[in-house]
Design a protein around this motif. Sequence first.
Motif, PDB file in Angstrom:
ATOM      1  N   PRO A 170       0.912  -1.256  -0.161  1.00  0.00           N
ATOM      2  CA  PRO A 170      -0.310  -0.239   0.387  1.00  0.00           C
ATOM      3  C   PRO A 170       1.093   0.935  -0.141  1.00  0.00           C
ATOM      4  N   THR A 171       2.383   1.484   0.734  1.00  0.00           N
ATOM      5  CA  THR A 171       3.138   1.884   0.268  1.00  0.00           C
ATOM      6  C   THR A 171       2.866   3.153  -0.892  1.00  0.00           C
ATOM      7  N   SER A 172       2.835   2.334  -1.885  1.00  0.00           N
ATOM      8  CA  SER A 172       2.421   3.410  -3.267  1.00  0.00           C
ATOM      9  C   SER A 172       1.226   4.319  -3.313  1.00  0.00           C
ATOM     10  N   LEU A 173      -0.402   4.185  -2.621  1.00  0.00           N
ATOM     11  CA  LEU A 173      -0.769   4.836  -1.917  1.00  0.00           C
ATOM     12  C   LEU A 173      -0.141   6.534  -1.771  1.00  0.00           C
ATOM     13  N   PHE A 174       0.869   6.169  -0.840  1.00  0.00           N
ATOM     14  CA  PHE A 174       1.834   7.503  -0.318  1.00  0.00           C
ATOM     15  C   PHE A 174       2.439   8.733  -1.372  1.00  0.00           C
ATOM     16  N   ALA A 175       3.076   6.757  -2.188  1.00  0.00           N
ATOM     17  CA  ALA A 175       3.859   7.843  -2.654  1.00  0.00           C
ATOM     18  C   ALA A 175       2.698   9.132  -3.953  1.00  0.00           C
ATOM     19  N   LYS A 176       1.906   8.045  -4.563  1.00  0.00           N
ATOM     20  CA  LYS A 176       1.299   8.809  -5.730  1.00  0.00           C
ATOM     21  C   LYS A 176       0.346  10.154  -4.864  1.00  0.00           C
ATOM     22  N   LEU A 177      -0.097  10.204  -3.384  1.00  0.00           N
ATOM     23  CA  LEU A 177      -0.214  11.057  -2.892  1.00  0.00           C
ATOM     24  C   LEU A 177       0.661  12.252  -2.382  1.00  0.00           C
ATOM     25  N   PHE A 178       1.789  12.257  -1.832  1.00  0.00           N
ATOM     26  CA  PHE A 178       2.535  13.219  -2.246  1.00  0.00           C
ATOM     27  C   PHE A 178       3.868  13.744  -2.962  1.00  0.00           C
ATOM     28  N   GLY A 179       3.377  12.822  -3.546  1.00  0.00           N
ATOM     29  CA  GLY A 179       4.334  13.194  -5.521  1.00  0.00           C
ATOM     30  C   GLY A 179       5.304  12.319  -5.252  1.00  0.00           C
ATOM     31  N   PHE A 180       6.016  11.439  -4.984  1.00  0.00           N
ATOM     32  CA  PHE A 180       7.425  10.704  -4.290  1.00  0.00           C
ATOM     33  C   PHE A 180       7.047   9.901  -5.875  1.00  0.00           C
ATOM     34  N   ASN A 181       5.753   9.485  -6.024  1.00  0.00           N
ATOM     35  CA  ASN A 181       6.010   8.750  -6.879  1.00  0.00           C
ATOM     36  C   ASN A 181       6.559   9.519  -8.386  1.00  0.00           C
ATOM     37  N   LYS A 182       6.542  10.382  -8.509  1.00  0.00           N
ATOM     38  CA  LYS A 182       7.317  11.415  -9.741  1.00  0.00           C
ATOM     39  C   LYS A 182       8.565  11.591  -9.377  1.00  0.00           C
ATOM     40  N   ILE A 183       9.609  10.607  -8.764  1.00  0.00           N
ATOM     41  CA  ILE A 183      10.618  10.942  -8.223  1.00  0.00           C
ATOM     42  C   ILE A 183      11.747   9.806  -8.771  1.00  0.00           C
ATOM     43  N   LYS A 184      12.369   9.909  -9.850  1.00  0.00           N
ATOM     44  CA  LYS A 184      13.011   8.921 -10.055  1.00  0.00           C
ATOM     45  C   LYS A 184      14.145   8.865  -9.972  1.00  0.00           C
ATOM     46  N   TYR A 185      15.180   7.554  -9.265  1.00  0.00           N
ATOM     47  CA  TYR A 185      16.524   7.670  -9.035  1.00  0.00           C
ATOM     48  C   TYR A 185      17.176   6.302 -10.116  1.00  0.00           C
ATOM     49  N   ILE A 186      17.917   6.800 -10.634  1.00  0.00           N
ATOM     50  CA  ILE A 186      18.838   5.524 -11.100  1.00  0.00           C
ATOM     51  C   ILE A 186      19.874   5.525 -10.509  1.00  0.00           C
ATOM     52  N   GLU A 187      19.718   4.000 -10.436  1.00  0.00           N
ATOM     53  CA  GLU A 187      20.813   3.362  -9.794  1.00  0.00           C
ATOM     54  C   GLU A 187      21.997   2.728 -10.715  1.00  0.00           C
ATOM     55  N   ILE A 188      23.266   2.540 -10.443  1.00  0.00           N
ATOM     56  CA  ILE A 188      24.798   2.807 -10.724  1.00  0.00           C
ATOM     57  C   ILE A 188      24.975   1.193 -10.924  1.00  0.00           C
ATOM     58  N   SER A 189      25.268   1.072 -12.179  1.00  0.00           N
ATOM     59  CA  SER A 189      25.773   0.109 -12.963  1.00  0.00           C
ATOM     60  C   SER A 189      26.398  -0.643 -12.331  1.00  0.00           C
ATOM     61  N   LYS A 190      26.096  -2.072 -11.904  1.00  0.00           N
ATOM     62  CA  LYS A 190      26.398  -3.178 -11.500  1.00  0.00           C
ATOM     63  C   LYS A 190      28.021  -3.697 -11.789  1.00  0.00           C
ATOM     64  N   ASP A 191      28.203  -2.626 -13.807  1.00  0.00           N
ATOM     65  CA  ASP A 191      29.472  -3.376 -13.258  1.00  0.00           C
ATOM     66  C   ASP A 191      31.013  -1.939 -13.535  1.00  0.00           C
ATOM     67  N   LEU A 192      30.378  -1.015 -12.550  1.00  0.00           N
ATOM     68  CA  LEU A 192      30.946   0.430 -12.745  1.00  0.00           C
ATOM     69  C   LEU A 192      31.410   0.047 -10.953  1.00  0.00           C
ATOM     70  N   PHE A 193      32.667   0.582 -10.920  1.00  0.00           N
ATOM     71  CA  PHE A 193      33.041  -0.171  -9.337  1.00  0.00           C
ATOM     72  C   PHE A 193      32.795  -1.179  -8.829  1.00  0.00           C
ATOM     73  N   LEU A 194      33.301  -2.192  -9.412  1.00  0.00           N
ATOM     74  CA  LEU A 194      33.897  -3.150  -8.904  1.00  0.00           C
ATOM     75  C   LEU A 194      35.026  -3.240  -8.003  1.00  0.00           C
ATOM     76  N   PRO A 195      34.801  -4.376  -6.995  1.00  0.00           N
ATOM     77  CA  PRO A 195      36.022  -4.375  -5.972  1.00  0.00           C
ATOM     78  C   PRO A 195      37.689  -5.054  -6.495  1.00  0.00           C
ATOM     79  N   ALA A 196      38.721  -4.218  -5.945  1.00  0.00           N
ATOM     80  CA  ALA A 196      40.355  -3.885  -6.700  1.00  0.00           C
ATOM     81  C   ALA A 196      40.061  -5.149  -7.376  1.00  0.00           C
ATOM     82  N   GLY A 197      39.918  -6.230  -6.608  1.00  0.00           N
ATOM     83  CA  GLY A 197      40.645  -7.521  -7.203  1.00  0.00           C
ATOM     84  C   GLY A 197      40.180  -8.434  -8.193  1.00  0.00           C
TER      85      GLY A 197
END
Length: 205
Positions: A170-197
């Motif tokens: 039901p958290t999507s209801l609050f997201a729509k109510l307060f406009g958080f559903n319009k905020i889009k965060y982008i994850e960083i590619s899994k291939d970027l910043f791999l361990p030193a090894g």
Amino acid sequence: MSGDRLKFYGFCFVFMGIVLFCVFMGGYTSFWRSENRIEEAKSFLTDACQARLDLLPELNKMIKENKVPLHGLNIDQTAKKAQAILQYVVLQKAPLEDDLAKKFKISQAKLTFQLKDLFTQLEDPSHKSFSKKMAPLRQRFNAAQDNLFITKKSYNDQISYFNERAIAFPTSLFAKLFGFNKIKYIEISKDLFLPAGKTFAPQTS
């Protein structure tokens, strides 16, 4: 009797109003706290990027002082571009724009590639004495790379948590109510910043 009923109904109305207020405020503050955690995770990530960049002047100084011949590298220019883009990322408090996020990923990937190329060239037997001399600095680069991997994972975890809650009931209801559903965060590619090894692993023929 009617007066008692009115008091009872009035109490129920006030009680339900308080409950609904708490529910809605809880829904809002949970997303607000999630945004703050994302911003904090981004701060740790950009600090880790800066820490790696801060090691480059010392590396360049050692290479110049020891007159180590390297081929096909333009790491200074790559680092300057990565530094400039990183500053824009640090200053942007809202979710990163698609274009800026793409530039950040490309600049950091190029820097990582050139560092890997540099370290690969230094593994040549002709640079054996210099490689021993710079071993402590190489360890610091490895530590910086491992820290990038850790902070990237934390950043992506926080973004994934926010994005999933914005679309899940039901958290999507609050997201729509307060406009958080319009905020889009982008994850960083899994291939970027791999361990030193994995990032600086010696190339096998």
